[in-house]
Design a protein around this motif. Structure first.
Motif, PDB file in Angstrom:
ATOM      1  N   GLU A   1      12.217   1.781 -11.660  1.00  0.00           N
ATOM      2  CA  GLU A   1      12.818   2.098 -10.366  1.00  0.00           C
ATOM      3  C   GLU A   1      12.190   1.254  -9.254  1.00  0.00           C
ATOM      4  O   GLU A   1      12.886   0.729  -8.375  1.00  0.00           O
ATOM      5  CB  GLU A   1      12.636   3.584 -10.035  1.00  0.00           C
ATOM      6  N   ALA A   2      10.853   1.089  -9.314  1.00  0.00           N
ATOM      7  CA  ALA A   2      10.169   0.270  -8.314  1.00  0.00           C
ATOM      8  C   ALA A   2      10.627  -1.179  -8.395  1.00  0.00           C
ATOM      9  O   ALA A   2      10.834  -1.838  -7.369  1.00  0.00           O
ATOM     10  CB  ALA A   2       8.658   0.359  -8.513  1.00  0.00           C
ATOM     11  N   LYS A   3      10.793  -1.682  -9.620  1.00  0.00           N
ATOM     12  CA  LYS A   3      11.250  -3.063  -9.787  1.00  0.00           C
ATOM     13  C   LYS A   3      12.625  -3.262  -9.164  1.00  0.00           C
ATOM     14  O   LYS A   3      12.892  -4.292  -8.531  1.00  0.00           O
ATOM     15  CB  LYS A   3      11.283  -3.416 -11.276  1.00  0.00           C
TER      16      LYS A   3
ATOM     17  N   GLU B   1      13.467  -5.752  -6.131  1.00  0.00           N
ATOM     18  CA  GLU B   1      14.457  -6.816  -6.365  1.00  0.00           C
ATOM     19  C   GLU B   1      15.572  -6.794  -5.321  1.00  0.00           C
ATOM     20  O   GLU B   1      15.973  -7.837  -4.794  1.00  0.00           O
ATOM     21  CB  GLU B   1      15.059  -6.662  -7.766  1.00  0.00           C
ATOM     22  N   ARG B   2      16.069  -5.586  -5.009  1.00  0.00           N
ATOM     23  CA  ARG B   2      17.140  -5.492  -4.009  1.00  0.00           C
ATOM     24  C   ARG B   2      16.660  -5.954  -2.642  1.00  0.00           C
ATOM     25  O   ARG B   2      17.371  -6.654  -1.928  1.00  0.00           O
ATOM     26  CB  ARG B   2      17.644  -4.045  -3.922  1.00  0.00           C
ATOM     27  N   ALA B   3      15.422  -5.568  -2.287  1.00  0.00           N
ATOM     28  CA  ALA B   3      14.887  -5.959  -0.985  1.00  0.00           C
ATOM     29  C   ALA B   3      14.619  -7.462  -0.921  1.00  0.00           C
ATOM     30  O   ALA B   3      14.894  -8.117   0.079  1.00  0.00           O
ATOM     31  CB  ALA B   3      13.606  -5.175  -0.692  1.00  0.00           C
ATOM     32  N   TRP B   4      14.119  -8.025  -2.026  1.00  0.00           N
ATOM     33  CA  TRP B   4      13.757  -9.449  -2.052  1.00  0.00           C
ATOM     34  C   TRP B   4      14.986 -10.353  -2.022  1.00  0.00           C
ATOM     35  O   TRP B   4      14.951 -11.447  -1.438  1.00  0.00           O
ATOM     36  CB  TRP B   4      12.911  -9.739  -3.293  1.00  0.00           C
ATOM     37  N   ASN B   5      16.061  -9.902  -2.614  1.00  0.00           N
ATOM     38  CA  ASN B   5      17.254 -10.753  -2.744  1.00  0.00           C
ATOM     39  C   ASN B   5      18.230 -10.614  -1.576  1.00  0.00           C
ATOM     40  O   ASN B   5      19.377 -11.050  -1.677  1.00  0.00           O
ATOM     41  CB  ASN B   5      17.984 -10.431  -4.056  1.00  0.00           C
ATOM     42  N   ARG B   6      17.773 -10.002  -0.480  1.00  0.00           N
ATOM     43  CA  ARG B   6      18.630  -9.954   0.689  1.00  0.00           C
ATOM     44  C   ARG B   6      18.781 -11.353   1.279  1.00  0.00           C
ATOM     45  O   ARG B   6      18.109 -12.298   0.873  1.00  0.00           O
ATOM     46  CB  ARG B   6      18.058  -8.997   1.738  1.00  0.00           C
TER      47      ARG B   6
ATOM     48  N   GLU C   1      13.456 -16.592   4.816  1.00  0.00           N
ATOM     49  CA  GLU C   1      12.054 -16.839   5.122  1.00  0.00           C
ATOM     50  C   GLU C   1      11.164 -15.913   4.290  1.00  0.00           C
ATOM     51  O   GLU C   1      11.438 -14.725   4.125  1.00  0.00           O
ATOM     52  CB  GLU C   1      11.809 -16.599   6.617  1.00  0.00           C
ATOM     53  N   TYR C   2      10.092 -16.472   3.792  1.00  0.00           N
ATOM     54  CA  TYR C   2       9.193 -15.749   2.906  1.00  0.00           C
ATOM     55  C   TYR C   2       8.623 -14.505   3.592  1.00  0.00           C
ATOM     56  O   TYR C   2       8.574 -13.421   3.004  1.00  0.00           O
ATOM     57  CB  TYR C   2       8.057 -16.683   2.481  1.00  0.00           C
ATOM     58  N   GLY C   3       8.202 -14.673   4.866  1.00  0.00           N
ATOM     59  CA  GLY C   3       7.626 -13.548   5.587  1.00  0.00           C
ATOM     60  C   GLY C   3       8.613 -12.408   5.770  1.00  0.00           C
ATOM     61  O   GLY C   3       8.250 -11.222   5.669  1.00  0.00           O
ATOM     62  N   GLU C   4       9.886 -12.753   6.015  1.00  0.00           N
ATOM     63  CA  GLU C   4      10.905 -11.730   6.199  1.00  0.00           C
ATOM     64  C   GLU C   4      11.171 -10.972   4.900  1.00  0.00           C
ATOM     65  O   GLU C   4      11.447  -9.775   4.906  1.00  0.00           O
ATOM     66  CB  GLU C   4      12.196 -12.359   6.721  1.00  0.00           C
ATOM     67  N   LYS C   5      11.079 -11.697   3.783  1.00  0.00           N
ATOM     68  CA  LYS C   5      11.272 -11.041   2.486  1.00  0.00           C
ATOM     69  C   LYS C   5      10.169 -10.015   2.235  1.00  0.00           C
ATOM     70  O   LYS C   5      10.417  -8.911   1.741  1.00  0.00           O
ATOM     71  CB  LYS C   5      11.284 -12.085   1.361  1.00  0.00           C
ATOM     72  N   LEU C   6       8.933 -10.378   2.575  1.00  0.00           N
ATOM     73  CA  LEU C   6       7.823  -9.447   2.404  1.00  0.00           C
ATOM     74  C   LEU C   6       8.004  -8.201   3.272  1.00  0.00           C
ATOM     75  O   LEU C   6       7.721  -7.076   2.839  1.00  0.00           O
ATOM     76  CB  LEU C   6       6.498 -10.139   2.753  1.00  0.00           C
TER      77      LEU C   6
ATOM     78  N   SER D   1      10.838  -6.962   4.174  1.00  0.00           N
ATOM     79  CA  SER D   1      11.908  -6.159   3.589  1.00  0.00           C
ATOM     80  C   SER D   1      11.389  -5.317   2.428  1.00  0.00           C
ATOM     81  O   SER D   1      11.743  -4.152   2.266  1.00  0.00           O
ATOM     82  CB  SER D   1      13.043  -7.083   3.097  1.00  0.00           C
ATOM     83  N   VAL D   2      10.527  -5.927   1.608  1.00  0.00           N
ATOM     84  CA  VAL D   2       9.948  -5.205   0.469  1.00  0.00           C
ATOM     85  C   VAL D   2       9.072  -4.062   0.963  1.00  0.00           C
ATOM     86  O   VAL D   2       9.135  -2.930   0.453  1.00  0.00           O
ATOM     87  CB  VAL D   2       9.141  -6.160  -0.429  1.00  0.00           C
ATOM     88  N   ARG D   3       8.242  -4.369   1.948  1.00  0.00           N
ATOM     89  CA  ARG D   3       7.371  -3.325   2.494  1.00  0.00           C
ATOM     90  C   ARG D   3       8.176  -2.166   3.058  1.00  0.00           C
ATOM     91  O   ARG D   3       7.864  -0.998   2.856  1.00  0.00           O
ATOM     92  CB  ARG D   3       6.478  -3.920   3.588  1.00  0.00           C
ATOM     93  N   SER D   4       9.243  -2.502   3.808  1.00  0.00           N
ATOM     94  CA  SER D   4      10.083  -1.479   4.408  1.00  0.00           C
ATOM     95  C   SER D   4      10.776  -0.625   3.356  1.00  0.00           C
ATOM     96  O   SER D   4      10.896   0.597   3.501  1.00  0.00           O
ATOM     97  CB  SER D   4      11.129  -2.154   5.305  1.00  0.00           C
ATOM     98  N   ALA D   5      11.200  -1.259   2.260  1.00  0.00           N
ATOM     99  CA  ALA D   5      11.907  -0.525   1.200  1.00  0.00           C
ATOM    100  C   ALA D   5      10.968   0.348   0.394  1.00  0.00           C
ATOM    101  O   ALA D   5      11.324   1.468  -0.005  1.00  0.00           O
ATOM    102  CB  ALA D   5      12.640  -1.517   0.292  1.00  0.00           C
ATOM    103  N   LEU D   6       9.771  -0.135   0.139  1.00  0.00           N
ATOM    104  CA  LEU D   6       8.815   0.618  -0.683  1.00  0.00           C
ATOM    105  C   LEU D   6       8.166   1.764   0.084  1.00  0.00           C
ATOM    106  O   LEU D   6       7.720   2.729  -0.530  1.00  0.00           O
ATOM    107  CB  LEU D   6       7.747  -0.311  -1.221  1.00  0.00           C
ATOM    108  N   GLY D   7       8.129   1.651   1.422  1.00  0.00           N
ATOM    109  CA  GLY D   7       7.505   2.716   2.208  1.00  0.00           C
ATOM    110  C   GLY D   7       8.107   4.070   1.934  1.00  0.00           C
ATOM    111  O   GLY D   7       7.433   4.986   1.451  1.00  0.00           O
TER     112      GLY D   7
END
Length: 290
Positions: free
Chosen positions: A258-260, A264-269, A273-278, A280-286
């Motif tokens: 489930e975490a993967k 993956e969904r957050a990263w593939n938006r 930019e690399y920083g924006e992807k991070l 997105s991942v942080r926001s989704a996992l929170g």
């Protein structure tokens, strides 16, 4: 220390008491000063019981006007110094054993008696040897920027207010949020707003508490808003209580399907930019980790 002041315009109905309880619950003040309670000291005990704040002093109203109260939460070391129909003066011992003078003030609404209110403030100031915070409804403005609608303020009265501040070496603390604290909309088409409620402090408070902050809190049951002063309001918190804002990657997630999927969904938006992807991942996992 958090110091809350509110001209409640009477506490005789349950709606206002509920709003006061909510105000205290949300802001968690250490010391609360109320003006225009329109209650006797004996009747005010009911308000204290409702708010679960047994420590305090109430000053009787005069008929259907006036009435003051100073309350403080359990564990606060507060000693009353003096009081009148227009002020309650106290000493508050802070956690570092420093003592600060805290005065709740209510300026006379009648212009003919305004000078007597300033004399009360002067008399209190003569005995102050500590850092000093004065808060409440001063029923006065310092300049026309503190008024919107209606006639401009009378220059003589504004100058008298400034003279008192200069004599007492008091500084006006501007709020971080909000400005006008009183609204008169009784007469349709003639809305008047004024900054009547404020905090004044000695220069030493500004120098020794660099994180001091104040704000205006909108109230619906009174034509006055509440004001709050926090000596440490702008200081960065040592930690965040909300786990959604405390992002740390847990290696356990690497084996969690489930975490993967969340990552993956957050990263593939569409963000490239690399920083924006991070972010997105942080926001989704929170929220997910909660």
């Amino acid at each position: 220390m958090k110091f809350l002041c509110w001209n409640c315009c009477g506490l005789g109905n349950s709606a206002k008491i509920r709003e006061l309880k909510q105000l205290i619950a949300v802001n968690n003040p250490d010391v609360i000063f109320l003006s225009e309670t329109k209650m006797s000291a004996n009747d005010f005990r009911r308000v204290q019981n409702n708010c679960r704040l047994q420590n305090g002093l109430a000053v009787n109203s005069e008929g259907r006007s006036g009435g003051l109260a100073l309350m403080w939460r359990e564990g606060m070391n507060v000693s009353i110094q003096n009081f009148s129909k227009h002020h309650i003066d106290s000493k508050v011992r802070l956690d570092d054993n420093k003592t600060i003078r805290v005065t709740g003030f209510y300026g006379h609404a009648n212009l003919n008696f305004r000078r007597s209110s300033w004399d009360i403030l002067r008399k209190v100031g003569e005995s102050v040897r500590e850092e000093w915070v004065v808060g409440g409804d001063f029923n006065a403005i310092l300049n026309n920027a503190e008024k919107e609608g209606g006639r401009w303020g009378v220059r003589v009265q504004m100058n008298e207010f400034k003279e008192v501040m200069d004599e007492m070496a008091l500084v006006d603390i501007k709020p971080d949020s909000g400005w006008f604290t009183w609204v008169n909309n009784r007469n349709e088409g003639s809305l008047i707003k004024e900054r009547l409620d404020r905090f004044l402090t000695s220069v030493e408070v500004v120098e020794n508490f660099p994180f001091i902050a104040t704000k205006v809190v909108r109230q619906t049951q009174s034509d006055h808003d509440a004001i709050i002063l926090d000596l440490w309001g702008r200081k960065l918190k040592d930690y965040l209580k909300d786990k959604r804002f405390c992002f740390k990657f847990d290696v356990y997630w690497a084996g969690d399907e489930e975490a993967k999927n969340v990552i993956e969904r957050a990263w593939n938006r569409e963000d490239t930019e690399y920083g924006e992807k991070l972010k997105s991942v942080r926001s989704a996992l929170g929220p997910w980790q909660c």
